[in-house]
Motif scaffolding. Structure first.
Motif, PDB file in Angstrom:
ATOM      1  N   UNK A   2     -11.499   2.142   0.046  1.00 15.66           N
ATOM      2  CA  UNK A   2     -11.152   0.860  -0.565  1.00 15.66           C
ATOM      3  C   UNK A   2      -9.723   0.838  -1.074  1.00 15.66           C
ATOM      4  N   UNK A   3      -9.274   1.951  -1.638  1.00 15.71           N
ATOM      5  CA  UNK A   3      -7.887   2.044  -2.097  1.00 15.71           C
ATOM      6  C   UNK A   3      -6.924   1.993  -0.920  1.00 15.71           C
ATOM      7  N   UNK A   4      -7.271   2.682   0.160  1.00 18.88           N
ATOM      8  CA  UNK A   4      -6.402   2.688   1.337  1.00 18.88           C
ATOM      9  C   UNK A   4      -6.280   1.293   1.929  1.00 18.88           C
ATOM     10  N   UNK A   5      -7.379   0.557   1.938  1.00 19.44           N
ATOM     11  CA  UNK A   5      -7.353  -0.811   2.446  1.00 19.44           C
ATOM     12  C   UNK A   5      -6.450  -1.688   1.576  1.00 19.44           C
ATOM     13  N   UNK A   6      -6.571  -1.548   0.269  1.00 16.52           N
ATOM     14  CA  UNK A   6      -5.733  -2.356  -0.623  1.00 16.52           C
ATOM     15  C   UNK A   6      -4.270  -1.962  -0.535  1.00 16.52           C
ATOM     16  N   UNK A   7      -3.996  -0.715  -0.178  1.00 10.34           N
ATOM     17  CA  UNK A   7      -2.604  -0.278  -0.023  1.00 10.34           C
ATOM     18  C   UNK A   7      -1.907  -1.068   1.078  1.00 10.34           C
ATOM     19  N   UNK A   8      -2.660  -1.490   2.095  1.00  7.70           N
ATOM     20  CA  UNK A   8      -2.075  -2.283   3.180  1.00  7.70           C
ATOM     21  C   UNK A   8      -1.528  -3.618   2.682  1.00  7.70           C
ATOM     22  N   UNK A   9      -2.078  -4.102   1.570  1.00  5.84           N
ATOM     23  CA  UNK A   9      -1.676  -5.400   1.042  1.00  5.84           C
ATOM     24  C   UNK A   9      -0.887  -5.266  -0.268  1.00  5.84           C
TER      25      UNK A   9
ATOM     26  N   UNK B 107       0.436   6.096   5.017  1.00 10.84           N
ATOM     27  CA  UNK B 107       0.690   5.569   6.368  1.00 10.84           C
ATOM     28  C   UNK B 107      -0.231   6.233   7.382  1.00 10.84           C
ATOM     29  N   UNK B 108      -0.303   7.555   7.353  1.00 10.86           N
ATOM     30  CA  UNK B 108      -1.150   8.258   8.313  1.00 10.86           C
ATOM     31  C   UNK B 108      -2.622   7.893   8.127  1.00 10.86           C
ATOM     32  N   UNK B 109      -3.050   7.762   6.868  1.00  7.19           N
ATOM     33  CA  UNK B 109      -4.456   7.443   6.596  1.00  7.19           C
ATOM     34  C   UNK B 109      -4.792   5.988   6.898  1.00  7.19           C
ATOM     35  N   UNK B 110      -3.772   5.176   7.202  1.00  5.12           N
ATOM     36  CA  UNK B 110      -4.023   3.777   7.533  1.00  5.12           C
ATOM     37  C   UNK B 110      -4.298   3.553   9.013  1.00  5.12           C
ATOM     38  N   UNK B 111      -4.158   4.598   9.831  1.00  3.11           N
ATOM     39  CA  UNK B 111      -4.331   4.436  11.274  1.00  3.11           C
ATOM     40  C   UNK B 111      -5.683   3.811  11.636  1.00  3.11           C
ATOM     41  N   UNK B 112      -6.816   4.249  11.042  1.00  2.00           N
ATOM     42  CA  UNK B 112      -8.094   3.579  11.361  1.00  2.00           C
ATOM     43  C   UNK B 112      -8.088   2.094  11.016  1.00  2.00           C
ATOM     44  N   UNK B 113      -7.412   1.718   9.943  1.00  3.57           N
ATOM     45  CA  UNK B 113      -7.333   0.305   9.570  1.00  3.57           C
ATOM     46  C   UNK B 113      -6.441  -0.468  10.545  1.00  3.57           C
ATOM     47  N   UNK B 114      -5.383   0.177  11.024  1.00  3.14           N
ATOM     48  CA  UNK B 114      -4.551  -0.468  12.049  1.00  3.14           C
ATOM     49  C   UNK B 114      -5.411  -0.850  13.259  1.00  3.14           C
ATOM     50  N   UNK B 115      -6.201   0.107  13.725  1.00  3.84           N
ATOM     51  CA  UNK B 115      -7.032  -0.127  14.909  1.00  3.84           C
ATOM     52  C   UNK B 115      -8.054  -1.223  14.631  1.00  3.84           C
TER      53      UNK B 115
ATOM     54  N   UNK C 166       6.126   3.712   1.123  1.00  4.99           N
ATOM     55  CA  UNK C 166       4.997   3.557   2.040  1.00  4.99           C
ATOM     56  C   UNK C 166       4.349   2.186   1.899  1.00  4.99           C
ATOM     57  N   UNK C 167       4.158   1.724   0.669  1.00  3.28           N
ATOM     58  CA  UNK C 167       3.521   0.423   0.456  1.00  3.28           C
ATOM     59  C   UNK C 167       4.337  -0.700   1.090  1.00  3.28           C
ATOM     60  N   UNK C 168       5.657  -0.624   0.966  1.00  2.00           N
ATOM     61  CA  UNK C 168       6.511  -1.659   1.532  1.00  2.00           C
ATOM     62  C   UNK C 168       6.379  -1.693   3.051  1.00  2.00           C
ATOM     63  N   UNK C 169       6.294  -0.517   3.660  1.00  2.00           N
ATOM     64  CA  UNK C 169       6.124  -0.437   5.108  1.00  2.00           C
ATOM     65  C   UNK C 169       4.748  -0.950   5.534  1.00  2.00           C
TER      66      UNK C 169
END
Length: 462
Positions: free
Chosen positions: A53-60, A80-88, A231-234
């Motif tokens: 849930x934290x990783x998902x919110x980091x995207x926003x 960034x690396x841990x966001x790869x599943x969310x990217x897909x 990372x958050x900005x990216x």
């Protein structure tokens, strides 16, 4: 104070006067109870693992200071690396929503593979070296910082948010207005589609010029706080690369949104050099570079490169500057070729003439060579194999020899170039692909490649 005095005398030492370790641990433990991700004050420790849930919110950019503040740089997660599943997941969701809305998919196979190839290519140097952004930032922090803001203060967190985004605005704007920097940044604009694949389309060279814009913050903002916001900005800029979201109401006044960023990616004359913000749009409103979305946006470069080859997309603009440099008479004019805008020419303003921007009719046809369906399927399957090998490389790089790492990186680059030629249906693509497959079989048999999933070993050889 003693440490600062010694530094003024030319000695690079860290101040020896510090709060006691016990006091630091006590304060860290107390604050740690207020947020799972906050440091507990231990002197050593690996990166924290954010909850899904934290990783998902980091995207926003929706993780508050209490969940994303860390005392040491070593504790900062690799968001960034841990966001790869969310990217897909989001890419698949975008395809589904686009099909429901418009009865067509949001992207093309050739352009999608090209964007993902450029994304992988841009991350390969990080396998060998630590990020130049952090190396330079830490150096300035250790040797030249003026004072130290508290790492666990919400004020520090929000100040860094503004600082990182403003630094990005400055760098982004200069990347459009200085030809040599544009040669690197144009990679991100080279797609004629606008979707979440485009967000991953990054330059290999851009990171080696962007770092200097962050250095003023190193005079007073701790590296751990900076690393989080970098990372958050990216990550925030990933989800705004879509057409399935239209307008976001009052948020359009403050945040960079899909609508604002569509304008930035347009090649319509009214879109050129507009909306540079990262997470915030306020800088564009302040400095006069804001433009609202009006007529239909046509995406890509004003002079399309018409290629899916990631190596060609990275190097062709540099070759163009090189040729123009030697063909332009006069030393000052040669310097202007490098440091003035990409539209500049002798006798023109610094950024070129607006009337020379090609007119957009709305009938432009994206570069889309005809490729047999079986070849598209082949490219998708083999690209999936390379993605799996790439993620396995990231997971095991610390256990591999330097020679093995270089061999894997070289093979990944060869593969991405081969896929680009296949998508263009070039005559020599078959020869290069045959060589690539033979190399793969050889190094796989010798044990230099390993899949994360042992049951796929035989399938890969087939």
């Amino acid at each position: 104070a003693a440490g600062r005095a010694l530094r003024r005398c030319g000695r690079s030492v860290r101040p020896s006067v510090r709060p006691s370790l016990r006091a630091v641990r006590t304060r860290g433990a107390e604050r740690g109870r207020r947020g799972r991700a906050m440091a507990t004050g231990s002197e050593e420790g690996g990166p924290r693992s954010p909850a899904p849930g934290q990783q998902l919110r980091a995207l926003f950019y929706a993780l508050p200071p209490g969940e994303s503040s860390f005392r040491s740089l070593e504790e900062v997660p690799d968001y960034v690396e841990k966001s790869i599943p969310f990217f897909i997941t989001f890419i698949g969701l975008e395809f589904a929503v686009s099909w429901i809305q418009k009865r067509k998919l949001s992207g093309r196979i050739n352009d999608g593979i090209s964007s993902l190839s450029l994304g992988i290519l841009s991350r390969l140097p990080d396998v060998l070296f630590r990020s130049v952004d952090l190396i330079s930032y830490i150096y300035v922090w250790n040797n030249y910082r003026l004072f130290e803001l508290p790492w666990d203060s919400p004020w520090t967190w929000y100040l860094t948010l503004l600082g990182v985004d403003f630094a990005y605005y400055c760098f982004h704007r200069i990347s459009h207005e200085v030809n040599i920097l544009w040669a690197a940044h144009q990679v991100h604009h080279s797609s004629e589609d606008y979707n979440l694949f485009t967000a991953l389309r990054q330059s290999v060279l851009q990171k080696y010029t962007s770092w200097m814009f962050n250095l003023p913050m190193a005079l007073f903002i701790p590296p751990s706080v900076f690393a989080v916001h970098l990372q958050f900005n990216l990550l925030y800029q990933f989800w705004i690369h879509t057409e399935v979201i239209t307008k976001l109401g009052p948020l359009e006044w403050i945040l960079n949104t899909p609508s604002h960023h569509r304008v930035h990616h347009g090649r319509n004359p009214y879109c050129i050099d507009k909306n540079y913000g990262g997470a915030l749009i306020i800088w564009d409103r302040i400095f006069g570079t804001f433009e609202a979305e009006d007529e239909k946006v046509v995406y890509g470069l004003t002079h399309p490169v018409n290629s899916f080859d990631p190596i060609m997309l990275q190097l062709r603009p540099l070759a163009h500057i090189w040729n123009t440099f030697w063909a332009t008479p006069g030393f000052c004019n040669k310097l202007s070729v490098i440091f003035k805008g990409p539209g500049w020419g002798p006798g023109k303003p610094r950024l070129g003439l607006p009337e020379e921007i090609p007119v957009v009719t709305g009938k432009e046809v994206p570069f889309n060579p005809i490729v047999p369906a079986y070849l598209n399927c082949y490219a998708v399957v083999h690209f999936a194999v390379i993605v799996e090998l790439y993620t396995e490389l990231l997971a095991t790089v610390t256990t591999l020899s330097q020679g093995t790492v270089l061999l894997r990186i070289g093979f990944i680059i060869l593969s991405l170039a081969s896929f680009g030629l296949l998508m263009e249906n070039k005559t020599k693509a078959g020869i290069l692909e045959t060589i690539r497959c033979l190399v793969f079989i050889g190094v796989y048999k010798l044990g230099y490649f390993r899949s994360q999933f042992s049951f796929l070993g035989y399938a890969y050889e087939v």
